[in-house]
Design a protein around this motif. Structure first.
Motif, mmCIF file in Angstrom:
data_model
loop_
_atom_site.group_PDB
_atom_site.id
_atom_site.type_symbol
_atom_site.label_atom_id
_atom_site.label_comp_id
_atom_site.label_asym_id
_atom_site.label_seq_id
_atom_site.Cartn_x
_atom_site.Cartn_y
_atom_site.Cartn_z
ATOM 1 N N MET A 52 0.853 -1.202 0.000
ATOM 2 C CA MET A 52 0.000 0.000 0.000
ATOM 3 C C MET A 52 0.888 1.251 0.000
ATOM 4 O O MET A 52 1.768 1.366 0.850
ATOM 5 N N THR A 53 0.662 2.103 -0.956
ATOM 6 C CA THR A 53 1.477 3.315 -0.958
ATOM 7 C C THR A 53 0.934 4.285 0.082
ATOM 8 O O THR A 53 -0.279 4.457 0.207
ATOM 9 N N PRO A 54 1.830 4.893 0.818
ATOM 10 C CA PRO A 54 1.362 5.834 1.840
ATOM 11 C C PRO A 54 0.797 7.101 1.207
ATOM 12 O O PRO A 54 1.174 7.469 0.092
ATOM 13 N N LEU A 55 -0.120 7.735 1.943
ATOM 14 C CA LEU A 55 -0.688 9.015 1.487
ATOM 15 C C LEU A 55 0.401 10.085 1.501
ATOM 16 O O LEU A 55 0.549 10.863 0.574
ATOM 17 N N LEU A 56 1.142 10.073 2.582
ATOM 18 C CA LEU A 56 2.239 11.026 2.717
ATOM 19 C C LEU A 56 3.511 10.237 2.998
ATOM 20 O O LEU A 56 3.529 9.385 3.892
ATOM 21 N N ASP A 57 4.527 10.477 2.187
ATOM 22 C CA ASP A 57 5.776 9.746 2.353
ATOM 23 C C ASP A 57 6.909 10.761 2.481
ATOM 24 O O ASP A 57 7.230 11.463 1.534
ATOM 25 N N VAL A 58 7.455 10.854 3.674
ATOM 26 C CA VAL A 58 8.529 11.803 3.941
ATOM 27 C C VAL A 58 9.824 11.006 4.018
ATOM 28 O O VAL A 58 9.903 10.032 4.757
ATOM 29 N N ALA A 59 10.816 11.403 3.229
ATOM 30 C CA ALA A 59 12.064 10.652 3.217
ATOM 31 C C ALA A 59 13.249 11.583 3.435
ATOM 32 O O ALA A 59 13.445 12.543 2.687
ATOM 33 N N ASP A 60 14.002 11.317 4.479
ATOM 34 C CA ASP A 60 15.238 12.052 4.791
ATOM 35 C C ASP A 60 15.036 13.561 4.777
ATOM 36 O O ASP A 60 15.914 14.314 4.344
ATOM 37 N N LEU A 61 13.903 13.992 5.257
ATOM 38 C CA LEU A 61 13.602 15.421 5.207
ATOM 39 C C LEU A 61 14.463 16.188 6.212
ATOM 40 O O LEU A 61 14.642 15.758 7.349
ATOM 41 N N ALA A 62 15.008 17.305 5.766
ATOM 42 C CA ALA A 62 15.827 18.134 6.649
ATOM 43 C C ALA A 62 15.407 19.585 6.506
ATOM 44 O O ALA A 62 15.092 20.049 5.412
ATOM 45 N N VAL A 63 15.372 20.283 7.630
ATOM 46 C CA VAL A 63 15.167 21.733 7.605
ATOM 47 C C VAL A 63 16.281 22.344 8.436
ATOM 48 O O VAL A 63 16.361 22.127 9.647
ATOM 49 N N HIS A 64 17.168 23.033 7.775
ATOM 50 C CA HIS A 64 18.294 23.667 8.470
ATOM 51 C C HIS A 64 18.153 25.170 8.388
ATOM 52 O O HIS A 64 17.803 25.710 7.350
ATOM 53 N N PHE A 65 18.416 25.828 9.521
ATOM 54 C CA PHE A 65 18.377 27.287 9.531
ATOM 55 C C PHE A 65 19.785 27.815 9.755
ATOM 56 O O PHE A 65 20.412 27.474 10.761
#
Lengths: 335, 322
Positions: free
Chosen positions: A1-14
């Protein structure tokens, strides 16, 4: 089943700038390589202490904060590659409920205008909008007659209902709830949580539910992801997380959460010290300075995310030990 | 609705305020002494008889209370008496000179408002950028420099060095620019309006930028973005409307004190307005003129405050009509 939301290695750098010449002094890794999935119709709870990057992750998932790296797939689309028009269309399908219903409603607009704005943005007719607003207000337990009132004329719980109605306009599939009840009175919290669960059932919604209240999470979520200093340290279905938490941080969080059930009372193990600064996170496992079980390896190397049971991932070098003999875990939790 | 009652209450309050000012003004002018005696003091040989007849001519005989009510009744009919120095009805002078003052003040405030909205939006949407810091520094400077300094600088550059704009007056006495009263008038307005725009823009920008920055951080702005609203409409629709309340307060004050700051502008540019007239009246102790102008300034201030209060109700539904 494919996910509705698939987050992979997400990064937020400030980047952080200091001094009169505003030289770059470092980087705050608010979100640092997070992967998670939300499936259709489920609630994934994201828990962690304040400052661990939960809200930043929520914003990044909705592209309200541009991620520095990683991938973001929603309903099969690569969100980070969408042009402006396609992104606007995607925003119909993914919405947000905010923490503070006093700050999240424009004080100058009437409830009907707040709820109906999405209809205007996405090119609905006036008639469609008015019908939609009336339907949504009824859906969240208010009435069409409330549309003409301003936010300050409502109570906190009612305002949050308006915030939920706004998020449900135009049939979204994913609703990101950023601590939707933590600003409300305890008596009102239950009403709003029940409303959210009822709406999920009726409309087949998926929630990414951010919270620091573990009792609430146990009640509402299907799966839980525990976040510490910008990273996911443990992901598990709700039963296995509460029955057998594998990461020492999760154990400490559960131990710190007060319980009125005498059978569930246990020693309070508060992790030593403060949450380290995300500007200079500790080496290896970021939790090691506060972890009572830290070994040499924890200082040296970041543990990988290990799958120890179906759907139960944990990022700890000693997770194997806890999994093999949970009764030997030094912190008795939940049994 | 309560709006009408609210406005009625504000109106009554304003009327009381004006009445109070008139009492204080009248008492203070009287405290200076009999103007006839002061005016005629340097002319020896004036008999008491002459002073008495002149006093009667100007209505300065009788008790203070009698004279106050006579005066109050007169100003309610917009009759401020006759100027001693100019020998003209004060009411006519107030209108003529007042229009000249409004001619530079109103456009200056409106232009400053538009300019400061644009600058504030540019700065606030790029908070902590170089542009933002530049705007803050510039606005601080403009706000701190005395207005007359800017005026003198403008005259130096545009009139003295470049010689393209007139440095004084509202009209040319001869050789109208392009033989048109309108163009000639506008040509004379450029420098005084420019000085006021500079000054007003600086203060308005400081206020509006910080107010906008604060509003842009709020969740309902994020909510609007999350709904897919284009950024332009987020800023101009949601943010600006909420950021406008402190600015509105200042605008009200600005319209009110317009006449208070007018003396500086009008002295620098020798502009024939109420400000210059006020200074003249005070220097020459032209008491009907002083009293007339003071009452007009009071009217303007109270009127501006009243309009601001009413505008609040229109712009912000949270403000209670209590």
């Amino acid at each position: 089943m494919t996910p509705l939301l698939d987050v992979a290695d997400l990064a937020v750098h400030f980047p952080v700038f200091r001094g009169p010449l505003r030289r770059k002094a470092g980087t705050v890794r608010a979100v640092d390589g997070v992967s998670l999935q939300v499936f259709r119709g489920e609630t994934l709870a994201l828990v962690g202490e304040s400052g661990c990057g939960k809200s930043t992750l929520a914003r990044a998932v909705l592209r309200l904060q541009e991620p520095s790296a990683g991938q973001l797939r929603f309903e099969g689309q690569d969100l980070l590659r969408l042009d402006r028009r396609a992104m606007k269309a995607a925003r119909r399908r993914m919405r947000m409920v905010f923490q503070d219903p006093h700050a999240s409603l424009n004080p100058r607009l009437r409830a009907g205008e707040i709820v109906g704005e999405a209809f205007d943005i996405h090119g609905c007719t006036r008639r469609e909008r008015d019908a939609g607003v009336a339907e949504l207000l009824t859906l969240v337990g208010l009435g069409p007659e409330h549309a003409a009132r301003f936010p300050h004329e409502f109570s906190g719980g009612q305002r949050q209902r308006i915030g939920i109605a706004r998020a449900l306009a135009l049939h979204p599939s994913l609703v990101v709830c950023d601590e939707p009840v933590s600003a409300l009175d305890v008596s009102v919290q239950a009403q709003i949580v029940n409303l959210l669960m009822e709406l999920q059932e009726r409309l087949g919604l998926s929630y990414l539910f951010i919270s620091h209240d573990l009792h609430l999470v146990e009640f509402i979520a299907d799966r839980v992801a525990v976040m510490y200093l910008g990273r996911i340290v443990e992901t598990a279905p709700i039963q296995s997380l509460y029955a057998a938490p594998l990461h020492p941080y999760t154990q400490a969080l559960l131990a710190a959460s007060p319980s009125i059930d005498p059978d569930r009372r246990h020693q309070h193990v508060v992790p030593d010290g403060e949450v380290p600064s995300p500007l200079s996170p500790p080496s290896g496992c970021a939790f090691h300075p506060r972890c009572p079980f830290a070994i040499a390896n924890c200082r040296a190397e970041m543990p990988p995310l290990l799958t120890l049971a179906p759907g139960h991932d944990v990022r700890c070098w000693r997770a194997g030990e806890w999994a093999a003999a949970p009764q030997r875990a030094a912190i008795p939790v939940g049994s | 609705m309560g709006t009408a009652r609210y406005i009625a209450r504000r109106l009554i309050f304003s009327a009381c305020l004006i009445l109070g000012v008139s009492v204080i003004l009248f008492a203070m002018i009287n405290a200076i002494g009999n103007p006839i005696e002061i005016l005629l003091a340097e002319r020896p040989g004036m008999t008491d008889e002459v002073i008495e007849s002149v006093s009667r001519y100007y209505g300065l005989d009788g008790s203070v209370t009698d004279r106050y009510f006579t005066w109050l009744w007169a100003i309610l009919r917009f009759d401020f008496g006759t100027s001693i120095i100019y020998n003209q009805p004060v009411s006519e002078m107030l209108v003529t000179y007042g229009l000249e003052t409004l001619k530079i003040q109103i456009p200056a405030i409106l232009i400053a408002l538009v300019v400061s909205v644009l600058i504030s939006v540019m700065a606030a949407t790029r908070q902590y950028s170089r542009l933002d810091f530049g705007v803050i520094a510039g606005a601080m400077l403009g706000h701190s420099l005395p207005g007359f300094f800017i005026g003198i600088l403008l005259i130096l550059v545009f009139s003295y060095w470049l010689g393209i704009l007139p440095s004084y007056g509202a009209y040319s006495t001869r050789n109208m620019l392009m033989n048109s009263t309108l163009i000639d008038g506008l040509w004379h307005m450029v420098l005084p309006v420019g000085m006021l725009v500079f000054f007003n823009t600086a203060t308005l920008t400081l206020l509006m930028r910080s107010s906008l920055v604060e509003v842009l951080r709020q969740d309902f702005i994020t909510a609007a973005r999350a709904s897919g609203l284009p950024e332009r409409r987020v800023v101009f629709g949601h943010a600006l409307r909420n950021a406008f309340i402190p600015v509105l307060t200042y605008l009200g004050i600005l319209f009110g004190v317009m006449l208070g700051t007018a003396p500086v502008t009008e002295t620098v540019f020798t502009w024939p307005g109420l400000g210059a007239l006020y200074i003249m009246a005070i220097q020459q102790l032209d008491y009907p003129l002083i009293m007339g102008e003071t009452m007009i300034i009071t009217f303007m201030l109270v009127g501006a405050t009243l309009l601001t209060d009413i505008a609040y109700v229109a712009i912000d539904p949270r403000i209670r009509l209590a």
